[in-house]
Design a protein around this motif. Structure first.
Motif, PDB file in Angstrom:
ATOM      1  N   VAL A   1      -2.198  -4.939 -13.237  1.00 54.79           N
ATOM      2  CA  VAL A   1      -1.577  -6.246 -13.468  1.00 54.79           C
ATOM      3  C   VAL A   1      -1.717  -6.622 -14.936  1.00 54.79           C
ATOM      4  CG1 VAL A   1      -1.749  -8.709 -12.934  1.00 54.79           C
ATOM      5  CG2 VAL A   1      -1.861  -7.034 -11.093  1.00 54.79           C
ATOM      6  N   SER A   2      -2.900  -6.421 -15.499  1.00 54.52           N
ATOM      7  CA  SER A   2      -3.129  -6.719 -16.917  1.00 54.52           C
ATOM      8  C   SER A   2      -2.333  -5.784 -17.816  1.00 54.52           C
ATOM      9  CB  SER A   2      -4.610  -6.599 -17.259  1.00 54.52           C
ATOM     10  OG  SER A   2      -5.342  -7.565 -16.578  1.00 54.52           O
ATOM     11  N   ARG A   3      -2.380  -4.509 -17.523  1.00 59.05           N
ATOM     12  CA  ARG A   3      -1.712  -3.501 -18.357  1.00 59.05           C
ATOM     13  C   ARG A   3      -0.220  -3.761 -18.493  1.00 59.05           C
ATOM     14  NH1 ARG A   3      -1.784   3.015 -17.288  1.00 59.05           N
ATOM     15  NH2 ARG A   3      -0.426   3.563 -19.005  1.00 59.05           N
TER      16      ARG A   3
ATOM     17  N   VAL B   1      -1.449  -9.765  -5.116  1.00 58.57           N
ATOM     18  CA  VAL B   1      -1.677  -8.621  -4.246  1.00 58.57           C
ATOM     19  C   VAL B   1      -2.579  -9.076  -3.107  1.00 58.57           C
ATOM     20  CG1 VAL B   1      -2.649  -6.312  -4.075  1.00 58.57           C
ATOM     21  CG2 VAL B   1      -1.454  -7.010  -6.153  1.00 58.57           C
ATOM     22  N   LEU B   2      -2.074  -8.923  -1.896  1.00 57.32           N
ATOM     23  CA  LEU B   2      -2.834  -9.297  -0.707  1.00 57.32           C
ATOM     24  C   LEU B   2      -2.773  -8.163   0.306  1.00 57.32           C
ATOM     25  CD1 LEU B   2      -1.334 -12.864  -0.210  1.00 57.32           C
ATOM     26  CD2 LEU B   2      -3.591 -12.335  -1.100  1.00 57.32           C
ATOM     27  N   PRO B   3      -3.899  -7.852   0.938  1.00 57.72           N
ATOM     28  CA  PRO B   3      -3.837  -6.862   2.017  1.00 57.72           C
ATOM     29  C   PRO B   3      -3.107  -7.469   3.218  1.00 57.72           C
ATOM     30  CG  PRO B   3      -6.089  -7.650   1.694  1.00 57.72           C
ATOM     31  CD  PRO B   3      -5.241  -8.314   0.671  1.00 57.72           C
ATOM     32  N   MET B   4      -2.556  -6.618   4.061  1.00 56.07           N
ATOM     33  CA  MET B   4      -1.849  -7.103   5.246  1.00 56.07           C
ATOM     34  C   MET B   4      -2.781  -7.882   6.156  1.00 56.07           C
ATOM     35  SD  MET B   4       0.457  -3.905   6.556  1.00 56.07           S
ATOM     36  CE  MET B   4      -0.972  -2.873   6.862  1.00 56.07           C
ATOM     37  N   HIS B   5      -2.212  -8.867   6.834  1.00 54.25           N
ATOM     38  CA  HIS B   5      -2.910  -9.594   7.891  1.00 54.25           C
ATOM     39  C   HIS B   5      -2.298  -9.116   9.198  1.00 54.25           C
ATOM     40  CE1 HIS B   5      -3.551 -13.178   4.928  1.00 54.25           C
ATOM     41  NE2 HIS B   5      -4.184 -12.090   4.568  1.00 54.25           N
ATOM     42  N   LEU B   6      -3.101  -8.550  10.047  1.00 58.64           N
ATOM     43  CA  LEU B   6      -2.610  -8.015  11.319  1.00 58.64           C
ATOM     44  C   LEU B   6      -3.009  -8.958  12.454  1.00 58.64           C
ATOM     45  CD1 LEU B   6      -3.414  -4.222  10.817  1.00 58.64           C
ATOM     46  CD2 LEU B   6      -1.247  -5.411  10.464  1.00 58.64           C
ATOM     47  N   ARG B   7      -2.317 -10.078  12.541  1.00 57.93           N
ATOM     48  CA  ARG B   7      -2.626 -11.089  13.553  1.00 57.93           C
ATOM     49  C   ARG B   7      -1.828 -10.868  14.829  1.00 57.93           C
ATOM     50  NH1 ARG B   7      -1.196 -15.808   9.762  1.00 57.93           N
ATOM     51  NH2 ARG B   7      -1.833 -14.654   7.949  1.00 57.93           N
ATOM     52  N   GLY B   8      -2.405 -11.283  15.918  1.00 64.13           N
ATOM     53  CA  GLY B   8      -1.715 -11.288  17.202  1.00 64.13           C
ATOM     54  C   GLY B   8      -1.141  -9.934  17.585  1.00 64.13           C
ATOM     55  N   ALA B   9       0.084  -9.968  18.098  1.00 66.91           N
ATOM     56  CA  ALA B   9       0.756  -8.753  18.562  1.00 66.91           C
ATOM     57  C   ALA B   9       1.084  -7.809  17.412  1.00 66.91           C
ATOM     58  CB  ALA B   9       2.033  -9.123  19.317  1.00 66.91           C
ATOM     59  N   THR B  10       1.113  -8.318  16.206  1.00 68.95           N
ATOM     60  CA  THR B  10       1.414  -7.479  15.042  1.00 68.95           C
ATOM     61  C   THR B  10       0.408  -6.344  14.912  1.00 68.95           C
ATOM     62  OG1 THR B  10       2.349  -9.380  13.903  1.00 68.95           O
ATOM     63  CG2 THR B  10       1.747  -7.493  12.539  1.00 68.95           C
ATOM     64  N   ARG B  11      -0.844  -6.645  15.161  1.00 67.09           N
ATOM     65  CA  ARG B  11      -1.905  -5.635  15.029  1.00 67.09           C
ATOM     66  C   ARG B  11      -1.658  -4.447  15.963  1.00 67.09           C
ATOM     67  NH1 ARG B  11      -7.309  -4.862  13.593  1.00 67.09           N
ATOM     68  NH2 ARG B  11      -8.398  -3.512  15.035  1.00 67.09           N
TER      69      ARG B  11
ATOM     70  N   LEU C   1      -9.635  -3.271  -3.501  1.00 72.93           N
ATOM     71  CA  LEU C   1      -8.220  -3.430  -3.825  1.00 72.93           C
ATOM     72  C   LEU C   1      -8.033  -4.240  -5.097  1.00 72.93           C
ATOM     73  CD1 LEU C   1      -5.288  -2.914  -2.928  1.00 72.93           C
ATOM     74  CD2 LEU C   1      -5.434  -5.038  -1.596  1.00 72.93           C
ATOM     75  N   LYS C   2      -8.756  -5.342  -5.221  1.00 76.46           N
ATOM     76  CA  LYS C   2      -8.663  -6.188  -6.419  1.00 76.46           C
ATOM     77  C   LYS C   2      -9.077  -5.405  -7.660  1.00 76.46           C
ATOM     78  CE  LYS C   2     -10.412 -10.611  -8.226  1.00 76.46           C
ATOM     79  NZ  LYS C   2      -9.799 -10.371  -9.472  1.00 76.46           N
ATOM     80  N   ASP C   3     -10.185  -4.679  -7.570  1.00 79.68           N
ATOM     81  CA  ASP C   3     -10.658  -3.887  -8.712  1.00 79.68           C
ATOM     82  C   ASP C   3      -9.667  -2.793  -9.088  1.00 79.68           C
ATOM     83  OD1 ASP C   3     -12.932  -5.441  -8.735  1.00 79.68           O
ATOM     84  OD2 ASP C   3     -14.209  -3.926  -7.805  1.00 79.68           O
ATOM     85  N   ARG C   4      -8.941  -2.291  -8.128  1.00 83.86           N
ATOM     86  CA  ARG C   4      -7.963  -1.239  -8.396  1.00 83.86           C
ATOM     87  C   ARG C   4      -6.668  -1.787  -8.989  1.00 83.86           C
ATOM     88  NH1 ARG C   4      -6.515   3.954  -4.799  1.00 83.86           N
ATOM     89  NH2 ARG C   4      -4.827   4.650  -6.100  1.00 83.86           N
TER      90      ARG C   4
END
Length: 89
Positions: free
Chosen positions: A57-59, A3-13, A49-52
């Motif tokens: 993931v474990s369950r 699980v990774l948060p989005m990366h909003l680089r460059g024009a994507t942001r 996010l990781k704690d949530r």
């Protein structure tokens, strides 16, 4: 599972925030807080996010076999050399 948060680089942001403002204006303020002026979320949000997600993931056993998908797959056997008299079967 990763699980990774989005990366909003460059024009994507700019594109994403513009789209978000048009389609989901109630969320734009929160996203601006989470990302600040950068392309990445704040460390606090990453931890939240990781704690949530970790308990889910474990369950559901989604993190138990992390390396399994990286196991090399055996190459398929090579076909036998072609004979001088080809056959249909």
């Amino acid at each position: 599972m990763t699980v990774l948060p989005m990366h909003l680089r460059g024009a994507t942001r700019g594109w994403f925030l513009s789209w978000l403002g048009q389609e989901h204006p109630a969320l734009i303020r929160r996203y601006r807080q989470i990302y600040g002026r950068g392309a990445y979320v704040s460390p606090e949000y990453k931890t939240w996010l990781k704690d949530r997600v970790d308990p889910l993931v474990s369950r559901y056993g989604l993190g138990a076999r992390v390396a399994e998908h990286r196991r090399p797959v055996a190459a398929p056997p090579r076909p036998a050399a072609e004979s001088a008299d080809p056959t249909l079967f």
